[in-house]
Enzyme design. Structure first.
Site, PDB file in Angstrom:
ATOM      1  N   ARG A 194      -3.046   1.053   3.549  1.00 22.78           N
ATOM      2  CA  ARG A 194      -1.634   0.668   3.509  1.00 22.78           C
ATOM      3  C   ARG A 194      -0.977   0.667   4.888  1.00 22.78           C
ATOM      4  NH1 ARG A 194      -0.685  -2.128  -1.022  1.00 22.78           N
ATOM      5  NH2 ARG A 194      -1.349  -0.982  -2.816  1.00 22.78           N
ATOM      6  N   TYR A 242      -8.722   2.509  -2.645  1.00 24.07           N
ATOM      7  CA  TYR A 242      -8.076   3.627  -3.321  1.00 24.07           C
ATOM      8  C   TYR A 242      -6.884   3.175  -4.116  1.00 24.07           C
ATOM      9  CZ  TYR A 242     -10.830   5.846   0.285  1.00 24.07           C
ATOM     10  OH  TYR A 242     -11.849   6.222   1.101  1.00 24.07           O
TER      11      TYR A 242
END
Length: 64
Positions: A29, A59
């Protein structure tokens, strides 16, 4: 609450012959358009001694 005492000494990364900091920075991210900001974050991690940067994008769920 339990306190985890962790030595900052580098540890072997499997059988690779590479030694890394015992804690990884999960970079998933880390996104955006600001390259200077991303670079500053990576350099701050390196300055703190973090040498294991996990860039896997597997993830969790990738939905809003």
């Amino acid at each position: 609450m339990t306190t985890l005492r962790l030595s900052p000494e580098p540890r072997p990364l499997g059988k690779s012959g590479i030694s890394v900091f015992p804690i990884a920075w999960g970079m998933w991210r880390l996104a955006g358009e600001d390259i200077a900001e991303a670079r500053a974050r990576v350099e701050a991690a390196l300055d703190a001694g973090i040498t294991l940067l996990d860039t896997a994008d597997i993830y969790g769920c990738d939905t809003p």
